[in-house]
Design an enzyme around this catalytic site. Structure first.
Site: not given
Length: 556
Positions: A52, A176, A264, A410
């Site tokens: 990030g 990421g 992006t 999950c």
């Protein structure tokens, strides 16, 4: 001397049952901090950057060493305080208190600007923690892949009769978070063309199995998309290029993707977005010598990028902002209608948030993938009727390569999270798992974030910018006994645009852990139901009543 750069270190979390801390409650944050900097996990581990833009795990290498030393000495009735990636105090608390409390990137609102943050960052007084980088619960691109998958599936339901077969998605960004997009797309049945300006990111996604192949040219990439539409065989393709050039070129050519989005790192116009026409070397040099010039050039490029997305939207193509604040950046530069296409949360995800459903995750401290596979089976056993979830778990096992410590994402909600956590704790107690597991989530969750351009965009009651909610979430998780709790500013959408909280709890197999798990994993998602019920969402109000939540302001 750059205190944030050390090319001689390779950090990996220990595996197995032998610990170097005094208990699993302190070994767990130690391992997860180290896991965030594993070369298979982090984007630039030598610089402490996890993902990030410049989302870091620790402020500098000296701080990293001091944090790890403090965790190894920490007693089970002590709490370590972390201020923007730097350990600042150890205090006597009690056994059920968090072992670590983390505050990252928080600035008094009037001063919460990117310029002021960058000044503090340069002085070594602060770091950018993103969401799970500075809170030590990043699990690689898997951490966002299911949320992205659920979003794409919902787009298919809304716009394409429930199937994305033969459809293709245009996006950009393979960092990421964005790196999850290609795999999420093909899992949802769609093909994807992903534009990325950094070769290393394309290489990493190919290596980890998130991306199927790379195209040498735009023409080649489009030919692959055309063929996949005919055969209805989903494939993901990476293209080295700049989105501010490629997206407008596709509009000029009359190319019509079936879905358009973007991941992006536009939230950080200095460190996260390559200006149109610049080389990577130019960008890197200018970031140090003239960051304001980089910011202007990046935002100018974003205008072209967003205008192309608006053009696709005007053609009736489902177009969505995926939470990187690129619309805001373009609007700041004069593109008045930048918000004409929606963000993904109000468009597709909010009904899940109303039920406290969000990105529940866990990691096996043993390092053994079999521990994750056993917990997958336990989830299926405890939720036998959720075929969509079963399908997700089957695909995840088959197609997701673990990065660092084995982990699973999950999406489950209130009423299920605590049941799963208690079951995992019992598995540890019975020796079915080789070591304890940590249970956490993204800060992108139903009750833990205020972000008017992402998670809380277009709230029904206009409370988009009210940030009491993540503060209450963090306070409640502390009171409930989470193992570590974090409170951050600026994650996802950038400095000045969000506040958010995280929690992690350790399932070490003890009865004491079971009590904490029962409290934390009920209360944490319940705050999401509370927040949305308070905003007037009927789904949340019904869920609150169904689950017996005591919400005094909710009419009986």
């Amino acid at each position: 001397m750059n205190r944030r750069l050390d090319n001689d270190r390779t950090i990996r979390a220990p595996r197995g049952r032998d610990i170097s801390a005094k208990s699993w409650l302190t070994e767990a944050p130690l391992r997860m901090l180290m896991n965030n900097l594993d070369p298979d996990v982090a984007e630039r581990p030598s610089e402490l950057v996890v993902y990030g833009g410049i989302g870091r795990a620790a402020r500098d290498w000296e701080s990293f060493d001091r944090i790890t030393a403090a965790l190894r000495k920490l007693e089970d009735d002590e709490t370590l305080l972390i201020q923007s990636g730097k350990p600042v105090g150890v205090f006597r608390t009690h056994a059920d208190a968090p072992r670590v409390l983390i505050a990252n990137s928080n600035i008094v609102p009037h001063w919460a600007t990117l310029d002021h943050f960058n000044e503090l960052d340069r002085k070594g007084l602060m770091m950018y923690g993103q969401m799970t980088a500075g809170s030590w619960i990043y699990i690689g691109s898997q951490g966002i892949v299911q949320g992205t998958y659920e979003t794409f599936v919902e787009v298919g339901r809304r716009h394409y009769g429930g199937s994305l077969a033969g459809k293709w998605i245009l996006t950009a960004g393979l960092g990421g978070m964005g790196g999850a997009q290609p795999l999420a797309a093909t899992m949802a049945g769609a093909s994807m063309l992903a534009v990325e300006c950094q070769p290393s990111r394309i290489e990493m996604r190919l290596r980890t199995g998130y991306l199927d192949r790379q195209a040498a040219t735009l023409d080649e990439a489009l030919a692959i998309m055309e063929e996949s539409a005919k055969t209805k065989k989903a494939i993901s393709v990476g293209l080295l290029g700049n989105a501010a050039e490629i997206f407008p070129e596709l509009v000029r050519r009359g190319v019509k993707p079936d879905i358009v989005t973007d991941q992006t790192s536009a939230h950080d116009p200095i460190n996260g977005y390559l200006p149109k026409g610049w080389t990577l070397a130019d960008w890197e040099a200018k970031r140090a010598s003239d960051p304001k010039a980089v910011e202007r050039a990046s935002k100018t490029s974003m205008v072209e990028h967003v205008q192309a997305m608006l053009d696709f939207h005007a053609q009736g193509i489902p177009t969505l902002d995926y939470g990187n604040n690129i619309r805001q950046m373009a609007q700041d530069m004069g593109l008045k209608n930048a918000f004409d296409f929606p963000g993904f949360v109000p468009a597709y995800i909010r009904p899940l948030f109303c039920r406290g459903v969000g990105p529940f995750r866990w990691a096996a401290l043993s390092g053994d993938p079999e521990d994750i596979f056993k917990t997958d089976a336990k989830v299926k056993e405890l939720m036998p009727d959720d075929k969509h979830l079963h399908n997700w778990l089957d695909m995840a096992r088959e197609r997701i390569k673990f990065q660092g410590l084995p982990a699973r994402i999950c999406w489950v909600g209130l009423g299920d999270r605590h049941r799963l956590g208690l079951a995992f704790n019992e598995m540890v107690a019975r020796g079915e798992l080789k070591a304890p597991v940590v249970i956490g989530r993204d800060h992108l969750d139903s009750g833990s974030v205020a972000s008017p351009n992402r998670e809380t965009e277009a709230m029904k009651d206009g409370s988009d910018a009210v940030s009491d909610w993540p503060l209450l979430n963090a306070l409640l998780n502390c009171a409930s006994g989470a193992t570590w709790v974090s409170l951050h500013h600026g994650g996802g959408v950038g400095i000045g645009y969000s506040q958010h909280a995280g929690m992690v709890i350790v399932a070490d197999g003890t009865p004491e852990a079971a009590k904490r798990i029962a409290r934390v994993l009920w209360n944490d998602p319940a705050t999401g139901v509370m927040r949305h019920a308070d905003a007037g969402y009927d789904i949340a109000i019904d869920c609150a009543r169904d689950k017996g939540l005591d919400l005094p302001s909710l009419s009986k």
